[in-house]
Enzyme design. Structure first.
Site, PDB file in Angstrom:
ATOM      1  N   GLY A 188      -1.743   4.760  -2.488  1.00  0.00           N
ATOM      2  CA  GLY A 188      -0.446   4.430  -1.907  1.00  0.00           C
ATOM      3  C   GLY A 188      -0.493   4.642  -0.407  1.00  0.00           C
ATOM      4  N   CYS A 189       0.586   5.125   0.144  1.00  0.00           N
ATOM      5  CA  CYS A 189       0.693   5.337   1.588  1.00  0.00           C
ATOM      6  C   CYS A 189      -0.474   6.173   2.098  1.00  0.00           C
ATOM      7  CB  CYS A 189       2.011   6.049   1.893  1.00  0.00           C
ATOM      8  SG  CYS A 189       2.132   6.681   3.567  1.00  0.00           S
ATOM      9  N   PHE A 190      -1.282   5.607   2.988  1.00  0.00           N
ATOM     10  CA  PHE A 190      -2.452   6.356   3.447  1.00  0.00           C
ATOM     11  C   PHE A 190      -2.083   7.574   4.271  1.00  0.00           C
ATOM     12  CE2 PHE A 190      -3.425   2.398   6.299  1.00  0.00           C
ATOM     13  CZ  PHE A 190      -2.383   2.663   7.166  1.00  0.00           C
TER      14      PHE A 190
END
Length: 196
Positions: A36-38
């Site tokens: 997901g969101c890095f």
């Protein structure tokens, strides 16, 4: 001590230090995870024992030189550099799983779509076996199928500079995102007290 002897001694000491540093860096390994969101995965993976560096980027797609505005086909990913003398690949995989919702096939928490789906990118059969074993244990622990894919590694493309160490460099903005997204609440719902 003569000036020449001192110079030789200094050069020998510098050469010795460089040799030790080269040997140490030669022993480091990398692993790539998409969760997901890095920003969130980078922050989580940096805390794991044995991790020396985490870089945000993109992987899994065909596009060369992807950017945040144009990374279709890629997943947001992180490249983790770690010291195998201090941790194992399996422990990294386990730490990764405990910082995502591995049962979510459509993204992560509030970030939806292909770019935010989860994957473990492996480079060797030993990594594939370790990832599969940890994934099976996670499925057993959670009592649900795990959507996270174990994929053959593809090129990792480093994200733009403003994405690197985002949580550390922009704590107010990152914390507002994390709270608004409900990441901690969602991970607690999945993992209970085992969330990290």
């Amino acid at each position: 001590m003569s000036r020449t002897i001192r110079s030789v001694a200094v050069l020998a000491a510098v050469a010795s230090l460089l040799s030790v540093e080269a040997a140490e860096s030669a022993q480091l390994r990398t692993a790539v995870f998409a969760g997901g969101c890095f920003w969130s995965v980078e922050k989580a993976m940096e805390k794991l024992p044995g991790v020396t560096d985490v870089v945000s980027g993109y992987s899994g797609g065909d596009r060369r030189n992807p950017t945040y505005q144009n990374h279709e086909g890629h997943l947001e990913a992180v490249q983790v550099t770690y010291d195998p003398a201090r941790t194992t690949y399996a422990r990294l995989v386990d730490g990764f799983f405990h910082n995502i919702d591995p049962t979510d096939a459509g993204g992560q928490i509030c970030d939806r779509g292909h770019a935010y789906t989860t994957a473990i990118f492996v480079t060797t059969e030993a990594e594939r076996a370790a990832a599969a074993e940890v994934k099976a244990q996670v499925a057993k622990t959670l009592g649900r199928p795990v959507a996270t894919k174990v994929l053959r590694a593809s090129p990792f493309w480093k994200a733009e500079a403003y994405h690197q160490d985002y949580a550390r460099r922009n704590p107010a903005s990152y914390n507002a995102y994390r709270l608004g997204c409900g990441r901690d609440r969602a991970l607690k719902a999945v993992w209970g007290s085992a969330s990290r």
